[in-house]
Motif scaffolding. Structure first.
Motif, PDB file in Angstrom:
ATOM      1  N   ASP A  80       0.864  -1.183   0.000  1.00 38.82           N
ATOM      2  CA  ASP A  80       0.000   0.000   0.000  1.00 38.82           C
ATOM      3  C   ASP A  80       0.901   1.233   0.000  1.00 38.82           C
ATOM      4  O   ASP A  80       2.129   1.106  -0.117  1.00 38.82           O
ATOM      5  N   PHE A  81       0.324   2.402   0.137  1.00 44.39           N
ATOM      6  CA  PHE A  81       1.118   3.628   0.072  1.00 44.39           C
ATOM      7  C   PHE A  81       2.252   3.606   1.098  1.00 44.39           C
ATOM      8  O   PHE A  81       3.384   3.986   0.780  1.00 44.39           O
ATOM      9  N   GLU A  82       1.965   3.174   2.291  1.00 51.54           N
ATOM     10  CA  GLU A  82       2.970   3.202   3.358  1.00 51.54           C
ATOM     11  C   GLU A  82       4.071   2.161   3.145  1.00 51.54           C
ATOM     12  O   GLU A  82       5.227   2.415   3.456  1.00 51.54           O
ATOM     13  N   THR A  83       3.704   0.983   2.649  1.00 55.14           N
ATOM     14  CA  THR A  83       4.673  -0.108   2.550  1.00 55.14           C
ATOM     15  C   THR A  83       5.310  -0.260   1.168  1.00 55.14           C
ATOM     16  O   THR A  83       6.177  -1.115   0.992  1.00 55.14           O
ATOM     17  N   ALA A  84       4.876   0.562   0.207  1.00 55.59           N
ATOM     18  CA  ALA A  84       5.418   0.477  -1.155  1.00 55.59           C
ATOM     19  C   ALA A  84       6.923   0.752  -1.158  1.00 55.59           C
ATOM     20  O   ALA A  84       7.407   1.639  -0.448  1.00 55.59           O
ATOM     21  N   SER A  85       7.643  -0.027  -1.943  1.00 57.01           N
ATOM     22  CA  SER A  85       9.092   0.157  -2.079  1.00 57.01           C
ATOM     23  C   SER A  85       9.385   1.521  -2.693  1.00 57.01           C
ATOM     24  O   SER A  85       8.705   1.949  -3.626  1.00 57.01           O
ATOM     25  N   ARG A  86      10.399   2.173  -2.164  1.00 60.82           N
ATOM     26  CA  ARG A  86      10.778   3.481  -2.668  1.00 60.82           C
ATOM     27  C   ARG A  86      12.267   3.554  -3.016  1.00 60.82           C
ATOM     28  O   ARG A  86      12.753   4.576  -3.451  1.00 60.82           O
ATOM     29  N   ASN A  87      12.961   2.448  -2.830  1.00 62.42           N
ATOM     30  CA  ASN A  87      14.403   2.441  -3.080  1.00 62.42           C
ATOM     31  C   ASN A  87      14.801   1.449  -4.170  1.00 62.42           C
ATOM     32  O   ASN A  87      15.930   0.954  -4.175  1.00 62.42           O
ATOM     33  N   GLY A  88      13.868   1.133  -5.043  1.00 60.93           N
ATOM     34  CA  GLY A  88      14.179   0.296  -6.196  1.00 60.93           C
ATOM     35  C   GLY A  88      14.291  -1.185  -5.934  1.00 60.93           C
ATOM     36  O   GLY A  88      14.839  -1.912  -6.764  1.00 60.93           O
ATOM     37  N   GLU A  89      13.753  -1.675  -4.814  1.00 61.87           N
ATOM     38  CA  GLU A  89      13.903  -3.083  -4.483  1.00 61.87           C
ATOM     39  C   GLU A  89      13.376  -4.027  -5.569  1.00 61.87           C
ATOM     40  O   GLU A  89      14.101  -4.948  -5.974  1.00 61.87           O
ATOM     41  N   PRO A  90      12.127  -3.852  -6.062  1.00 59.15           N
ATOM     42  CA  PRO A  90      11.660  -4.750  -7.135  1.00 59.15           C
ATOM     43  C   PRO A  90      12.508  -4.628  -8.405  1.00 59.15           C
ATOM     44  O   PRO A  90      12.804  -5.637  -9.058  1.00 59.15           O
ATOM     45  N   PHE A  91      12.933  -3.427  -8.719  1.00 57.45           N
ATOM     46  CA  PHE A  91      13.749  -3.189  -9.911  1.00 57.45           C
ATOM     47  C   PHE A  91      15.088  -3.922  -9.803  1.00 57.45           C
ATOM     48  O   PHE A  91      15.528  -4.594 -10.729  1.00 57.45           O
ATOM     49  N   ARG A  92      15.719  -3.818  -8.647  1.00 61.02           N
ATOM     50  CA  ARG A  92      17.001  -4.506  -8.432  1.00 61.02           C
ATOM     51  C   ARG A  92      16.843  -6.024  -8.499  1.00 61.02           C
ATOM     52  O   ARG A  92      17.683  -6.729  -9.053  1.00 61.02           O
ATOM     53  N   ALA A  93      15.762  -6.539  -7.920  1.00 58.63           N
ATOM     54  CA  ALA A  93      15.517  -7.987  -7.965  1.00 58.63           C
ATOM     55  C   ALA A  93      15.321  -8.444  -9.411  1.00 58.63           C
ATOM     56  O   ALA A  93      15.818  -9.500  -9.806  1.00 58.63           O
ATOM     57  N   MET A  94      14.625  -7.645 -10.217  1.00 59.02           N
ATOM     58  CA  MET A  94      14.405  -7.980 -11.623  1.00 59.02           C
ATOM     59  C   MET A  94      15.730  -7.997 -12.383  1.00 59.02           C
ATOM     60  O   MET A  94      15.999  -8.918 -13.156  1.00 59.02           O
ATOM     61  N   ILE A  95      16.589  -7.036 -12.127  1.00 58.99           N
ATOM     62  CA  ILE A  95      17.908  -6.998 -12.774  1.00 58.99           C
ATOM     63  C   ILE A  95      18.738  -8.204 -12.346  1.00 58.99           C
ATOM     64  O   ILE A  95      19.430  -8.817 -13.165  1.00 58.99           O
ATOM     65  N   GLY A  96      18.643  -8.581 -11.076  1.00 59.83           N
ATOM     66  CA  GLY A  96      19.380  -9.742 -10.583  1.00 59.83           C
ATOM     67  C   GLY A  96      19.014 -11.029 -11.301  1.00 59.83           C
ATOM     68  O   GLY A  96      19.864 -11.889 -11.521  1.00 59.83           O
ATOM     69  N   LYS A  97      17.775 -11.168 -11.698  1.00 59.60           N
ATOM     70  CA  LYS A  97      17.332 -12.388 -12.370  1.00 59.60           C
ATOM     71  C   LYS A  97      17.449 -12.294 -13.887  1.00 59.60           C
ATOM     72  O   LYS A  97      17.877 -13.248 -14.533  1.00 59.60           O
ATOM     73  N   PHE A  98      17.083 -11.156 -14.458  1.00 63.61           N
ATOM     74  CA  PHE A  98      16.967 -11.033 -15.911  1.00 63.61           C
ATOM     75  C   PHE A  98      18.058 -10.178 -16.557  1.00 63.61           C
ATOM     76  O   PHE A  98      18.146 -10.124 -17.778  1.00 63.61           O
ATOM     77  N   GLY A  99      18.877  -9.486 -15.760  1.00 59.26           N
ATOM     78  CA  GLY A  99      19.886  -8.586 -16.314  1.00 59.26           C
ATOM     79  C   GLY A  99      19.316  -7.208 -16.593  1.00 59.26           C
ATOM     80  O   GLY A  99      18.129  -6.951 -16.396  1.00 59.26           O
ATOM     81  N   LEU A 100      20.190  -6.315 -17.044  1.00 63.11           N
ATOM     82  CA  LEU A 100      19.773  -4.945 -17.332  1.00 63.11           C
ATOM     83  C   LEU A 100      18.858  -4.901 -18.551  1.00 63.11           C
ATOM     84  O   LEU A 100      19.156  -5.495 -19.580  1.00 63.11           O
ATOM     85  N   PRO A 101      17.736  -4.175 -18.438  1.00 63.86           N
ATOM     86  CA  PRO A 101      16.877  -4.024 -19.617  1.00 63.86           C
ATOM     87  C   PRO A 101      17.576  -3.135 -20.650  1.00 63.86           C
ATOM     88  O   PRO A 101      18.349  -2.243 -20.300  1.00 63.86           O
ATOM     89  N   ASN A 102      17.338  -3.417 -21.908  1.00 64.02           N
ATOM     90  CA  ASN A 102      17.909  -2.606 -22.991  1.00 64.02           C
ATOM     91  C   ASN A 102      16.995  -2.720 -24.205  1.00 64.02           C
ATOM     92  O   ASN A 102      15.971  -3.395 -24.160  1.00 64.02           O
ATOM     93  N   GLN A 103      17.377  -2.084 -25.307  1.00 62.41           N
ATOM     94  CA  GLN A 103      16.528  -2.083 -26.502  1.00 62.41           C
ATOM     95  C   GLN A 103      16.302  -3.486 -27.041  1.00 62.41           C
ATOM     96  O   GLN A 103      15.244  -3.793 -27.571  1.00 62.41           O
ATOM     97  N   SER A 104      17.271  -4.340 -26.924  1.00 64.30           N
ATOM     98  CA  SER A 104      17.131  -5.702 -27.437  1.00 64.30           C
ATOM     99  C   SER A 104      16.350  -6.607 -26.488  1.00 64.30           C
ATOM    100  O   SER A 104      15.762  -7.595 -26.911  1.00 64.30           O
ATOM    101  N   TYR A 105      16.367  -6.281 -25.214  1.00 63.09           N
ATOM    102  CA  TYR A 105      15.742  -7.124 -24.207  1.00 63.09           C
ATOM    103  C   TYR A 105      15.007  -6.232 -23.208  1.00 63.09           C
ATOM    104  O   TYR A 105      15.512  -5.925 -22.133  1.00 63.09           O
ATOM    105  N   SER A 106      13.810  -5.807 -23.587  1.00 62.03           N
ATOM    106  CA  SER A 106      13.057  -4.844 -22.769  1.00 62.03           C
ATOM    107  C   SER A 106      12.063  -5.570 -21.860  1.00 62.03           C
ATOM    108  O   SER A 106      10.861  -5.535 -22.081  1.00 62.03           O
ATOM    109  N   HIS A 107      12.579  -6.219 -20.860  1.00 62.33           N
ATOM    110  CA  HIS A 107      11.776  -7.023 -19.952  1.00 62.33           C
ATOM    111  C   HIS A 107      11.249  -6.251 -18.747  1.00 62.33           C
ATOM    112  O   HIS A 107      10.505  -6.797 -17.934  1.00 62.33           O
TER     113      HIS A 107
END
Length: 134
Positions: A80-107
């Motif tokens: 919810d608003f109070e518990t929502a991540s604000r420091n990129g946690e989901p984004f970092r986890a996604m990069i850890g599994k799938f790598g950096l998004p780019n034009q060839s791989y926009s995941h």
């Protein structure tokens, strides 16, 4: 009653669409409004989502990607608003599994928005649903 998943992006056009759908369809359809937080949203966007939810009475569900182990699809977790991540946690986890998004791989959108929203909708709805994207 028809099931409609309304993907709420946190932008003005998305808010307008959500308002119109609620006004026009709330008596004839089962509406589900969902916002997917990437953890990299601006604080103004999070505030706007909260205010739209309160003003329009959307019962907005906030989800974040639950990046599962390799070989398993992305799930969701409810925040919810109070518990929502604000420091990129989901984004970092996604990069850890799938790598950096780019034009060839926009995941990025697929894993941080589409997958968690539909993961939740599949649990919420009993059967088929249509998707409205604003």
């Amino acid at each position: 009653m028809e099931n409609i998943l309304v993907s709420f992006s946190g932008g003005k056009t998305s808010a307008f669409m959500a308002h119109l759908l609620k006004k026009q369809l709330e008596d004839t359809c089962n509406l589900l409004f969902v916002f997917a937080n990437t953890g990299k949203e601006k604080e103004q966007t999070l505030n706007f989502c909260r205010k739209c939810d309160e003003y329009f009475g959307l019962n907005l569900v906030w989800v974040e990607a639950d990046i599962l182990e390799k070989g398993k699809g992305t799930g969701h977790k409810i925040v919810d608003f109070e518990t929502a991540s604000r420091n990129g946690e989901p984004f970092r986890a996604m990069i850890g599994k799938f790598g950096l998004p780019n034009q060839s791989y926009s995941h990025c959108t697929r894993e941080l928005k589409i997958a968690p929203i539909h993961s939740f909708a599949k649990e919420y709805f009993d059967g088929e649903y249509k998707t409205a994207i604003g």
